[in-house]
Design a protein around this motif. Structure first.
Motif, PDB file in Angstrom:
ATOM      1  N   SER A 189      -6.096   3.440  -0.172  1.00  0.00           N
ATOM      2  CA  SER A 189      -5.344   3.007  -1.327  1.00  0.00           C
ATOM      3  C   SER A 189      -6.097   3.424  -2.587  1.00  0.00           C
ATOM      4  O   SER A 189      -7.265   3.771  -2.528  1.00  0.00           O
ATOM      5  CB  SER A 189      -5.168   1.493  -1.196  1.00  0.00           C
ATOM      6  OG  SER A 189      -5.017   0.924  -2.435  1.00  0.00           O
TER       7      SER A 189
ATOM      8  N   ALA B 244      -6.280   3.489   6.732  1.00  0.00           N
ATOM      9  CA  ALA B 244      -5.955   2.565   5.644  1.00  0.00           C
ATOM     10  C   ALA B 244      -6.581   3.132   4.380  1.00  0.00           C
ATOM     11  O   ALA B 244      -7.783   3.388   4.345  1.00  0.00           O
ATOM     12  CB  ALA B 244      -6.511   1.181   5.949  1.00  0.00           C
TER      13      ALA B 244
ATOM     14  N   PRO C  48      -6.779  -1.224   1.793  1.00  0.00           N
ATOM     15  CA  PRO C  48      -5.792  -2.299   1.727  1.00  0.00           C
ATOM     16  C   PRO C  48      -6.048  -3.372   2.784  1.00  0.00           C
ATOM     17  O   PRO C  48      -6.651  -3.092   3.815  1.00  0.00           O
ATOM     18  CB  PRO C  48      -4.464  -1.588   2.006  1.00  0.00           C
ATOM     19  CG  PRO C  48      -4.778  -0.231   2.471  1.00  0.00           C
ATOM     20  CD  PRO C  48      -6.211   0.062   2.182  1.00  0.00           C
TER      21      PRO C  48
ATOM     22  N   ALA D 214       0.852  -1.187   0.000  1.00  0.00           N
ATOM     23  CA  ALA D 214       0.000   0.000   0.000  1.00  0.00           C
ATOM     24  C   ALA D 214       0.888   1.237   0.000  1.00  0.00           C
ATOM     25  O   ALA D 214       1.991   1.213   0.557  1.00  0.00           O
ATOM     26  CB  ALA D 214      -0.895  -0.014   1.236  1.00  0.00           C
TER      27      ALA D 214
ATOM     28  N   ASP E 241      -4.014  -4.081  -2.232  1.00  0.00           N
ATOM     29  CA  ASP E 241      -2.831  -3.592  -1.538  1.00  0.00           C
ATOM     30  C   ASP E 241      -2.799  -4.208  -0.146  1.00  0.00           C
ATOM     31  O   ASP E 241      -3.814  -4.676   0.351  1.00  0.00           O
ATOM     32  CB  ASP E 241      -2.879  -2.061  -1.405  1.00  0.00           C
ATOM     33  CG  ASP E 241      -2.380  -1.376  -2.674  1.00  0.00           C
ATOM     34  OD1 ASP E 241      -1.915  -2.110  -3.580  1.00  0.00           O
ATOM     35  OD2 ASP E 241      -2.475  -0.145  -2.754  1.00  0.00           O
TER      36      ASP E 241
ATOM     37  N   ALA F 166      -1.008  -3.466   3.843  1.00  0.00           N
ATOM     38  CA  ALA F 166      -0.246  -2.568   4.713  1.00  0.00           C
ATOM     39  C   ALA F 166       0.209  -3.326   5.949  1.00  0.00           C
ATOM     40  O   ALA F 166      -0.440  -4.281   6.375  1.00  0.00           O
ATOM     41  CB  ALA F 166      -1.109  -1.375   5.121  1.00  0.00           C
TER      42      ALA F 166
ATOM     43  N   ASN G 256      -1.431   3.676   6.288  1.00  0.00           N
ATOM     44  CA  ASN G 256      -0.937   2.411   5.726  1.00  0.00           C
ATOM     45  C   ASN G 256       0.336   1.934   6.426  1.00  0.00           C
ATOM     46  O   ASN G 256       1.204   1.322   5.813  1.00  0.00           O
ATOM     47  CB  ASN G 256      -0.676   2.552   4.219  1.00  0.00           C
ATOM     48  CG  ASN G 256      -1.956   2.816   3.439  1.00  0.00           C
ATOM     49  OD1 ASN G 256      -3.052   2.526   3.926  1.00  0.00           O
ATOM     50  ND2 ASN G 256      -1.830   3.378   2.247  1.00  0.00           N
TER      51      ASN G 256
ATOM     52  N   ASN H  23      -5.096  -5.212   5.829  1.00  0.00           N
ATOM     53  CA  ASN H  23      -4.329  -4.669   6.931  1.00  0.00           C
ATOM     54  C   ASN H  23      -3.726  -5.792   7.761  1.00  0.00           C
ATOM     55  O   ASN H  23      -4.443  -6.665   8.229  1.00  0.00           O
ATOM     56  CB  ASN H  23      -5.274  -3.839   7.811  1.00  0.00           C
ATOM     57  CG  ASN H  23      -4.648  -2.530   8.203  1.00  0.00           C
ATOM     58  OD1 ASN H  23      -3.485  -2.488   8.587  1.00  0.00           O
ATOM     59  ND2 ASN H  23      -5.418  -1.458   8.089  1.00  0.00           N
TER      60      ASN H  23
END
Lengths: 250, 436
Positions: free
Chosen positions: B170, B168, B205, B62, B175, B177, B92, B207
């Protein structure tokens, strides 16, 4: 005000009420007495709208409306109040919040504005003083950790705040010491007026020394076997419920 | 077996990382992760959470974002400006605060990237020992792949709470993170730290966050991790805790959102007098999935832990809460209590809860209880008989059910914000607003 015609009901597959007839007019206090298991509490709960109790026959009209067709909450808003034999504890819900919500629900149904916070607190304090309840009731959760007597006082407090047209008190006297009984009786008596009615469900005559009923009914085996004036209660106290059952058989 | 697309993508992220002072431990973490693979439902703590569809995706890092790229409303806060010492923004996983700020009254703040350069040994302490336990799988991956994060050292008694806002965000799907936070509480220090995870924009993203908390002698911390991301978000969060003599931690795990939220808490009460009170408030609605696992080890005598979990599940959601308390040999007079209660609000929702005890010592006091049920019909009847609307009565009862967790919170503004976020998910939020 309340007219019960041939009411029968079943709880858990068992017939409990087998044709109850009862008429209560405004201004009257009625006592329903009877031995354990006679159907007294079932009758009270059905009138309040308990959903898992099945009505198998008969009608109930409340102020000209079909009571059995009304949802539980609507019955309360229309002015019917049940004082529970075993008030339930509701942890996490504040006692006063519940009471305020109840009062506002009733006012809303009557087209009135919500109660002012200050006005409400004044009202509650006044009624609590009358019921000789400590200030701690303001902050506690509904019936949580209340003694048996405190729970009953709390029921009567709710009744005094909500000022119902018809109050049904289910064994509100049981488990009370004599001082508490006097306070609770004073609460009930303060509600007596020509526009209201009270139905006392009780096992003992004791309460009726303080709240003198206009009529006394004996419920047994799901039917009202005998009705009379307040002297019937004293007669029962002296001679026991068997006396009614026997005279009926005879 | 061939690695899944997800694992292949993690490998290529790994290959593109440049070497740093932590390479040795990172390398070991990655090798272990690759050997073990993604957790499956055969793994003890993953029985109810299936990652098959996730395994079929490929992930990329991310992006870093600047503060100006973050919408102000993404920072919907659990604390009002007046109530907090500071708000640290992490996007991120990358801290957006200038780390050079250094010190906020009693808190030393450093970026992990910076520390990797100047004090890698310090960081290494919080990465080891590496564990193959299945609840630590995502932590292994985070250890291998995190790029930056925050190290907070609390040196004094900090009165006002500190907020760490994790955003978070993107510009595309797929993605990932790797936020990482280390909280070090010096002897005798105290603080309140709130980690709030939110999402911004249409793409969130995946997480994979971790937090390490170390409490030294007599330190006290109240820590919150609040997950409030959108329905499409997937979040794996690992919390690792070490507590020394007479330290006290109050920990709240609050899952309010996210399509799939999986949290783990692993606590080690290493020295006598260490005490942990952990609370979990897990809310499932729509078709969301919340899975929370706690493992608390009493490694010393006279240690104490409580776990209070309240889960509600409505619609088609599923909530899982597993907790395990281990009392090691020699940890005499340990006391622990686990109370897990679940409330089902729809016939198609599901709650699974399993409190476990593993005791290897004598003279311990350990209790656990778990119940899952529906709203109590007697309570509901009582409230209806007082004239309350059915929806209002239900909402009040649900709210009351959660009160054991909510009343434990000492940060009033956080509690209010969390309550507000909860209330909007209940059937009659309007009445509830009035009755708090």
């Amino acid at each position: 005000m309340l007219k019960i015609t041939d009411l029968s009901a079943r709880v858990g597959g068992k017939d409990i009420l087998k044709g109850v007839n009862l008429e209560v007019n405004a201004g009257e206090v009625h006592a329903i007495m009877g031995p354990n298991g006679s159907g007294k509490s079932t009758l009270a709960q059905i009138l309040a709208g308990r959903e898992d109790y099945e009505v198998t026959g008969g009608t109930v009209s409340f102020e000209g409306r079909d009571l059995l067709a009304m949802p539980t909450e609507e019955r309360a808003r229309a002015g019917l109040f049940l004082g529970f034999q075993y008030p339930v504890e509701i942890p996490g819900v504040n006692n006063v919040y519940l009471l305020k919500a109840a009062l506002n629900a009733k006012r809303k149904a009557a087209g009135e504005p919500e109660v002012d916070a200050y006005e409400f607190l004044t009202l509650i304090r006044q009624k609590m003083k009358f019921m000789q309840m400590s200030e701690s009731f303001l902050t506690r959760a509904v019936n949580e950790g209340f003694s048996g007597g405190e729970k009953k006082r709390n029921e009567v407090l709710q009744m005094l705040v909500l000022e119902p047209k018809l109050a049904i008190l289910d064994e509100t006297d049981s488990g009370l010491d004599i001082d508490a009984l006097k306070v609770v009786s004073a609460g009930v008596n303060s509600l007596r007026d020509p526009t209201r009615a009270v139905v006392l469900v009780t096992h003992y005559q004791r309460l009726l020394d303080y709240v003198v009923p206009d009529q006394v009914h004996v419920l047994s085996g799901g039917r009202i076997l005998k009705s009379g004036d307040s002297s019937l209660a004293r007669e029962l106290e002296k001679r026991g419920y068997d006396w009614v059952l026997e005279t009926r058989v005879a | 077996m061939n690695p899944s697309p997800a694992v292949r993508s993690f490998t290529s992220q790994w290959q593109s990382r440049s070497a740093d002072a932590l390479s040795a431990v990172r390398d070991e973490a990655m090798q272990r992760f690759l050997k073990l693979g993604l957790p499956t439902t055969h793994d003890e703590t993953w029985r109810y959470t299936n990652l098959r569809s996730l395994a079929a995706r490929s992930f990329e890092d991310a992006p870093r974002k600047t503060r100006s790229e973050i919408e102000p409303n993404a920072s919907l806060s659990l604390l009002s400006n007046n109530d907090r010492a500071a708000a640290l923004l992490v996007v991120n996983g990358y801290p957006v605060v200038p780390a050079a700020d250094g010190l906020i009254d009693g808190i030393e703040i450093n970026s992990l990237r910076e520390l990797t350069r100047i004090d890698p040994k310090l960081l290494q302490r919080f990465m080891e020992p590496l564990s193959d336990a299945d609840q630590q799988r995502w932590n292994l991956l985070n250890t291998a792949l995190f790029v930056d994060g925050l190290h907070l050292k609390i040196t004094h008694r900090v009165q006002v709470p500190l907020l760490i806002l994790h955003v978070a965000t993107s510009d595309r799907d797929n993605d990932i993170a790797f936020p990482r936070i280390i909280i070090e509480m010096a002897p005798g220090s105290s603080a309140t730290i709130i980690e709030h995870h939110v999402a911004q924009g249409p793409h969130t993203p995946l997480n994979n966050s971790t937090t390490h908390i170390a409490l030294e002698r007599n330190a006290q911390l109240e820590h919150y991790r609040v997950f409030a991301t959108g329905p499409g978000a997937t979040h794996f969060d690992s919390l690792n805790i070490h507590q020394e003599h007479d330290s006290r931690l109050k920990q709240f795990t609050i899952a309010l959102g996210g399509g799939l939220v999986r949290t783990s808490l692993e606590a080690n009460l290493n020295q006598p007098g260490a005490a942990l009170d952990s609370y979990a408030l897990l809310v499932g609605h729509e078709n969301r999935h919340v899975d929370c696992v706690n493992i608390v080890t009493h490694a010393a005598p006279h240690t104490r832990s409580t776990q209070t979990a309240r889960a509600i599940a409505s619609d088609d959601s599923r909530v899982v809460f597993n907790s395990k308390v281990i009392v090691n040999a020699g940890a005499a007079h340990a006391e622990s209590q686990q109370s897990c209660r679940g409330l089902l609000l729809s016939p198609t929702a599901e709650i699974d809860t399993r409190p476990q005890l593993e005791i290897h010592a004598d003279e311990v006091k350990c209790a656990h209880g778990a119940t899952v049920g529906r709203l109590d019909p007697d309570m509901l009847f009582y409230m209806l008989s007082r004239g309350l609307d059915r929806e209002a009565a239900q909402s009040l009862l649900v709210f009351a059910f959660l009160s054991d967790v909510l009343t434990g919170m000492s940060v009033a503004s956080a509690r209010t914000a969390i309550e507000n976020a909860l209330i909007v998910q209940l059937p009659d939020s309007q009445t509830l607003q009035k009755f708090r």
